[in-house]
Motif scaffolding. Structure first.
Motif, PDB file in Angstrom:
ATOM      1  N   LYS A 118       0.839  -1.197   0.000  1.00 35.48           N
ATOM      2  CA  LYS A 118       0.000   0.000   0.000  1.00 35.48           C
ATOM      3  C   LYS A 118       0.874   1.247   0.000  1.00 35.48           C
ATOM      4  CE  LYS A 118      -4.107   1.663   2.376  1.00 35.48           C
ATOM      5  NZ  LYS A 118      -5.020   1.333   3.491  1.00 35.48           N
ATOM      6  N   ALA A 119       1.918   1.219   0.830  1.00 32.68           N
ATOM      7  CA  ALA A 119       2.825   2.368   0.881  1.00 32.68           C
ATOM      8  C   ALA A 119       3.490   2.588  -0.470  1.00 32.68           C
ATOM      9  CB  ALA A 119       3.877   2.141   1.967  1.00 32.68           C
ATOM     10  N   ALA A 120       3.742   1.488  -1.199  1.00 35.08           N
ATOM     11  CA  ALA A 120       4.364   1.602  -2.511  1.00 35.08           C
ATOM     12  C   ALA A 120       3.347   1.989  -3.575  1.00 35.08           C
ATOM     13  CB  ALA A 120       5.018   0.264  -2.886  1.00 35.08           C
ATOM     14  N   GLY A 121       2.087   2.015  -3.214  1.00 36.37           N
ATOM     15  CA  GLY A 121       1.039   2.429  -4.149  1.00 36.37           C
ATOM     16  C   GLY A 121       0.849   1.481  -5.318  1.00 36.37           C
ATOM     17  N   LEU A 122       1.011   0.184  -5.059  1.00 33.81           N
ATOM     18  CA  LEU A 122       0.912  -0.784  -6.146  1.00 33.81           C
ATOM     19  C   LEU A 122      -0.294  -1.697  -5.973  1.00 33.81           C
ATOM     20  CD1 LEU A 122       4.663  -1.923  -6.138  1.00 33.81           C
ATOM     21  CD2 LEU A 122       3.567  -0.475  -7.861  1.00 33.81           C
ATOM     22  N   THR A 123      -0.892  -2.081  -7.101  1.00 34.45           N
ATOM     23  CA  THR A 123      -1.923  -3.120  -7.065  1.00 34.45           C
ATOM     24  C   THR A 123      -1.245  -4.448  -7.377  1.00 34.45           C
ATOM     25  OG1 THR A 123      -2.379  -2.937  -9.403  1.00 34.45           O
ATOM     26  CG2 THR A 123      -3.654  -1.498  -7.944  1.00 34.45           C
ATOM     27  N   PHE A 124      -2.001  -5.532  -7.209  1.00 38.54           N
ATOM     28  CA  PHE A 124      -1.434  -6.836  -7.578  1.00 38.54           C
ATOM     29  C   PHE A 124      -1.235  -6.917  -9.088  1.00 38.54           C
ATOM     30  CE2 PHE A 124      -2.849  -8.197  -3.300  1.00 38.54           C
ATOM     31  CZ  PHE A 124      -1.665  -8.776  -2.879  1.00 38.54           C
ATOM     32  N   ALA A 125      -2.053  -6.187  -9.830  1.00 43.22           N
ATOM     33  CA  ALA A 125      -1.852  -6.149 -11.282  1.00 43.22           C
ATOM     34  C   ALA A 125      -0.509  -5.497 -11.605  1.00 43.22           C
ATOM     35  CB  ALA A 125      -3.001  -5.389 -11.943  1.00 43.22           C
ATOM     36  N   ASP A 126      -0.148  -4.480 -10.852  1.00 45.26           N
ATOM     37  CA  ASP A 126       1.173  -3.865 -11.052  1.00 45.26           C
ATOM     38  C   ASP A 126       2.273  -4.881 -10.745  1.00 45.26           C
ATOM     39  OD1 ASP A 126      -0.045  -1.398 -11.588  1.00 45.26           O
ATOM     40  OD2 ASP A 126       0.054  -0.762  -9.486  1.00 45.26           O
ATOM     41  N   LEU A 127       2.068  -5.631  -9.681  1.00 47.32           N
ATOM     42  CA  LEU A 127       3.084  -6.630  -9.307  1.00 47.32           C
ATOM     43  C   LEU A 127       3.203  -7.701 -10.380  1.00 47.32           C
ATOM     44  CD1 LEU A 127       2.529  -7.061  -5.462  1.00 47.32           C
ATOM     45  CD2 LEU A 127       4.449  -5.957  -6.627  1.00 47.32           C
ATOM     46  N   GLU A 128       2.081  -8.043 -10.994  1.00 51.72           N
ATOM     47  CA  GLU A 128       2.114  -9.033 -12.081  1.00 51.72           C
ATOM     48  C   GLU A 128       3.141  -8.615 -13.133  1.00 51.72           C
ATOM     49  OE1 GLU A 128      -1.664 -10.623 -13.394  1.00 51.72           O
ATOM     50  OE2 GLU A 128      -0.973 -10.675 -15.457  1.00 51.72           O
ATOM     51  N   ALA A 129       3.129  -7.346 -13.480  1.00 53.07           N
ATOM     52  CA  ALA A 129       4.064  -6.846 -14.486  1.00 53.07           C
ATOM     53  C   ALA A 129       5.499  -6.855 -13.956  1.00 53.07           C
ATOM     54  CB  ALA A 129       3.649  -5.426 -14.890  1.00 53.07           C
ATOM     55  N   LYS A 130       5.665  -6.441 -12.727  1.00 49.72           N
ATOM     56  CA  LYS A 130       7.020  -6.326 -12.177  1.00 49.72           C
ATOM     57  C   LYS A 130       7.637  -7.694 -11.860  1.00 49.72           C
ATOM     58  CE  LYS A 130       6.524  -1.812  -9.918  1.00 49.72           C
ATOM     59  NZ  LYS A 130       7.719  -1.068 -10.372  1.00 49.72           N
ATOM     60  N   VAL A 131       6.815  -8.628 -11.380  1.00 44.04           N
ATOM     61  CA  VAL A 131       7.359  -9.899 -10.909  1.00 44.04           C
ATOM     62  C   VAL A 131       7.348 -10.946 -12.013  1.00 44.04           C
ATOM     63  CG1 VAL A 131       7.022 -11.774  -9.242  1.00 44.04           C
ATOM     64  CG2 VAL A 131       6.734  -9.401  -8.519  1.00 44.04           C
ATOM     65  N   GLY A 132       6.454 -10.756 -12.981  1.00 48.96           N
ATOM     66  CA  GLY A 132       6.387 -11.738 -14.057  1.00 48.96           C
ATOM     67  C   GLY A 132       5.642 -12.998 -13.652  1.00 48.96           C
ATOM     68  N   ALA A 133       4.634 -12.843 -12.832  1.00 46.19           N
ATOM     69  CA  ALA A 133       3.787 -13.970 -12.439  1.00 46.19           C
ATOM     70  C   ALA A 133       2.385 -13.423 -12.245  1.00 46.19           C
ATOM     71  CB  ALA A 133       4.286 -14.598 -11.136  1.00 46.19           C
ATOM     72  N   ASP A 134       1.387 -14.306 -12.244  1.00 45.21           N
ATOM     73  CA  ASP A 134       0.002 -13.864 -12.200  1.00 45.21           C
ATOM     74  C   ASP A 134      -0.336 -13.182 -10.877  1.00 45.21           C
ATOM     75  OD1 ASP A 134      -2.762 -14.283 -13.689  1.00 45.21           O
ATOM     76  OD2 ASP A 134      -3.077 -14.614 -11.536  1.00 45.21           O
ATOM     77  N   GLU A 135      -1.209 -12.188 -10.952  1.00 44.68           N
ATOM     78  CA  GLU A 135      -1.568 -11.425  -9.762  1.00 44.68           C
ATOM     79  C   GLU A 135      -2.253 -12.265  -8.687  1.00 44.68           C
ATOM     80  OE1 GLU A 135      -4.536  -8.364 -10.711  1.00 44.68           O
ATOM     81  OE2 GLU A 135      -5.302  -9.656 -12.292  1.00 44.68           O
ATOM     82  N   VAL A 136      -3.088 -13.231  -9.100  1.00 44.14           N
ATOM     83  CA  VAL A 136      -3.762 -14.054  -8.091  1.00 44.14           C
ATOM     84  C   VAL A 136      -2.730 -14.925  -7.372  1.00 44.14           C
ATOM     85  CG1 VAL A 136      -5.470 -15.858  -7.659  1.00 44.14           C
ATOM     86  CG2 VAL A 136      -5.947 -14.080  -9.341  1.00 44.14           C
ATOM     87  N   TRP A 137      -1.779 -15.446  -8.136  1.00 42.51           N
ATOM     88  CA  TRP A 137      -0.760 -16.285  -7.498  1.00 42.51           C
ATOM     89  C   TRP A 137       0.089 -15.452  -6.536  1.00 42.51           C
ATOM     90  CZ3 TRP A 137       4.734 -16.663  -7.878  1.00 42.51           C
ATOM     91  CH2 TRP A 137       5.241 -17.746  -7.137  1.00 42.51           C
TER      92      TRP A 137
END
Lengths: 147, 147, 147, 147, 147, 147, 147, 147, 147, 147
Positions: free
Chosen positions: D15-34
């Motif tokens: 939350k502090a980083a202001g990211l959604t799981f969809a954002d993480l999907e792009a950054k981490v290269g894995a699905d947001e639900v996972w």
């Protein structure tokens, strides 16, 4: 039912401010039951709504964000609630559930009353033989989709 | 939920007569939900009321007495009902139970809404965005006695 | 789970006709899972749909009306189902329930995926390392109403 | 459902980083639900994956190891969940469980859809009558072994 | 646990034929536990396997088809079984569940032992201090998929 | 399932020592599953065994005594466990319970497999189509006493 | 608790013969509680024992075989029994369970009292202040095996 | 089962004093099981009895009063206990409950064995084939009152 | 709650005879609640009492023996009863259970009110503001035995 | 049942003051059971009543307000209480529930005894054969409304 820490803070501030939820209805411009639902973390407010609520009860503005989150809803501890006031709603469902189901199907067809696109109001109906509690539920009818 | 044999007979006769519970409301002079409650053996009728119901649906008069007995009430088999229409009332209790409790206490003091000295109505509210189901519960407020 | 008598009759007729639900999909013009839901008395058909189904499997036309009634839905006997295929859906909810809740809230806000305005499809995905079952659920997003 | 301490730390950092799981999907290269499943400690990450996640949200690197452990999975407190969004999956299993079982057996024979060799995606389907939530489950079919 | 009618017929025929499941193992060419699972309608046989079983016990050939259907599996009535022999497996899971989970994760990583791609054997181990029951479970390791 | 404080200390020391339970099997001279059972406080060790374990993982010797106490055993929180690896043992009991009961009675007469005079081993069986988990249970047969 | 049909037949024959279980103890040469356990299908008799029982009560010899089968044991319907006499044993376990566990461990070490290699007797102890029921349980101590 | 803080203090003092409950039986002049029941807060002691117990184990005299209070009794957390030693008493009730009920009624008429005017003893019976645990329950017979 | 066949016969005969339980109280010389308990097979009558009851309602004398048997008592199907009249007793126990426990201990010491050496009466108290139901329970105090 | 912190404070003050609830009945001018209900937070007092109670036990006046709040009522942890004194009320409901229901309906018609407009008293009835506990419940009869 464990009361959440944030709810306790909100209720304490509201009490210190000497306000009822009916008072908040006037100040916030939203229904008292819905506001209570936000306090009990069963509903989420917009930033504007949360700010109005927090200001009305004079609570710390750091609580605003908490009111905006999507809560994990429903948390009466035993599956069948023991509090007599709340239990009556369970009893009503047990006794009148099938009759209501039948009447709704006759009036609307196969589907349900939404509990999401839904409002609930509590009114006091004065009566010389003893005042009455009026609970008005109003939910969109959702017909079962076929595919 | 196992449907009682007597309920099945009544529903079959009503279907053969081509009547809805709304039609029975007009013929019997009582609310459709209450009549359905009598059919589902959750409420008991007087001899006169039972006779009107049986005659309206053209059922055998030997069923009149069955409608006059005080039933063992409530019989949704699992403690948490699985039928989606009925479950929504459970969900409403889970989500809005504490908020309603608080608002009732603010409006009335410590006590409950009776589920016995109680009526419940189902209305169809037409709405261009989709019709709505309106459920109106009205029960006497019973304050806790002190002694 | 006790299979209803009417469901057993329908499945027996379908078996005698040598048809799969996929065959019925083609004949009836509706999805195979939905048709199975009607057979298991979890969904209700229109007169036209029911007639097509009964004719397709060569069952007695007296069964048409049964498929048109609004069933009491949901009836896996233990609250946690024991059948391994069905249990996996319970496990998915236990393991992935909170992650999905969070992702849905991020994508849509506070609300739910309707299970009424909802379709579900089952597809076979051929794969050299072993075929895969694909289950596609698609429900209208219902935002919580405020009032 | 009690949120684990480590999950709360991760969600606060995200939350502090202001990211959604969809954002993480792009950054981490894995699905947001996972990724959400890893955060809720329902799935375990490799060192590389955990490091990417922790770095993406700017959390303390001491949390990397926690994401690599095999969690005790599944932890919705009551056996039947009360949160309306999560409950709908229970309802779907109650209503559509047997129809799906039958269709899977017709398509694949006796066996199950794996919930382990399994992926689940959540998509937003825009629709003028109201956006829809699409949940796509895909699990390997496992036939029952005979011996 | 209610014994299914078909199971009772099969057990009666087997008793009349004077055969144990170990005898059937030799005649049918499949493991005795698996054959018993088919009789108790927890597993499904191919036409050839079912025919061999029915012929071996001299039952009516009309029962062959029943053995080929995919059963609704699992049906010990109370969630915690009361039969002492079966309960011991519940106790083993309660007492040794977490230790086994840890050891499996150390040996294989995050995943499970399949209960579908799975065999189970029961052997008698003679021992002068009292014979021993040996139960050998063997299931494919399924690693959690990431996506 | 809440992990006991003493278990957490033991697991942390073991992790710091970089040892698996298989390593401890070699060092302590007892099976890895049994050692894990002692760590999870489901089994009690003698002073000598406890000392070896504590020394092997380099934990504080004040923990020796804790491993010697007779624990209250079994503590998977919900009656039906939600962890998928542990649940599979519940499923095996549901699906194969009655078949095993029957086969044991045929081989041994009326009685049970002891879960006390009992050992359980976990082995890895390498297999080109995917490694397999082998769980070998071996318990004394206890015939029912008559009196 | 549903009484099995075979139990009802046996009890009816015993009643017609005017015998108590204490009378059967003398005639059959086995304890009355054990004989009652065979009648309630919780224990299995040898051919010789079954024959003696059936002859003693003058029942049809076709029932002999039924007494020889290994029953599915334990069948008090609700998990917590409602019959006051039987419930008292549940209460004793609730109130004295932990004290007994501790005393047994002090006297015997880690292990259990077998409920299989086990006898139970009921005696009447005459007492001027009111007769007393004496229940004597005697089971082999089974120490936990280490491996 | 959560052990109460006071119980933990008492057990620690007793351990430090190096005494078993059998030792306390000699020192206090009351049965070891009953003393253990007082320690586990399932029974209440008189001031004199409590003082003897506290002095015997050398605990702080401030604990005397705690042993004199009437406890809320019974607290095995799950309704069906998971500890194998305690569970056996549940199993005995499941398997032998109805036979005992019948024998008690034959010996005494309609009524129960009191669990209040009741004693329970645990004895060690040495046996060359393995020592046996003897549990002797003795409760006043209470006949049902008619009025 | 399934009504027993014998209870249905008795209630039908009583109805045909046009008698209330209060009428039977006068004819049989025993309390109406106790007589109702015998009819519902929760209490057992002597031969003389049973004969009087059967003669009073003009039922078949073959039913006399049934009233003399010691019934399996208690049989409200769900653990928490759904019938509103009966549920109120559950609610009273939930709300006033601990207060009563405390007051009884203050008045009597550690022990219980017997539910066996026990009577229960129902009286109508006329009141201008609405008649009142008076339920008078009277049970022997049983002090906990020490040994 | 977890005792609330406020209840513990009240009971400690009352103990320090050396008063029973019967003493408080005299000082406060209200029934001892009701006062205990307020202490256990099952009932709410007026400011005047709360002040009298707090002064009588010499507790801190800051506790007055706590006694005035409408509590969430009923909180015996397991659905079926384990404390023997409290359980007897559950047993009475199980055994005498249906007989009472029938007698109430005969005396009053279809309706219930209110548990809200309700008083409950506990009296000691001296008796040479052992004192008796008398519990007198008195609730307004509420007839079911028809509409």
């Amino acid at each position: 039912m464990a009361i959440l820490a944030v709810t306790e803070q909100l209720l304490a501030a509201k009490k210190a401010a000497g306000l009822t939820f009916a008072d908040l209805e006037a100040k916030v411009g939203a229904d008292e039951v819905w506001i209570a639902s936000v306090f009990y973390r069963q509903a989420s407010a917009s930033k504007e709504e949360a700010t109005k609520m927090i200001e009305a009860i004079g609570a710390d503005s750091s609580l605003i964000e908490a009111l905006m989150e999507c809560p994990v809803k429903g948390s009466l501890d035993p599956l069948v609630p023991t509090d007599p006031l709340i239990y009556r709603f369970y009893e009503i469902m047990q006794v009148y559930g099938m009759p209501i189901k039948t009447v709704v199907h006759e009036k609307f067809g196969d589907g349900i009353m939404s509990a999401i696109d839904f409002t609930i109001d509590v009114e006091k109906e004065e009566d010389s033989k003893g005042d009455r509690v009026k609970v008005i539920m109003c939910g969109k009818f959702l017909p079962y989709k076929k595919w």
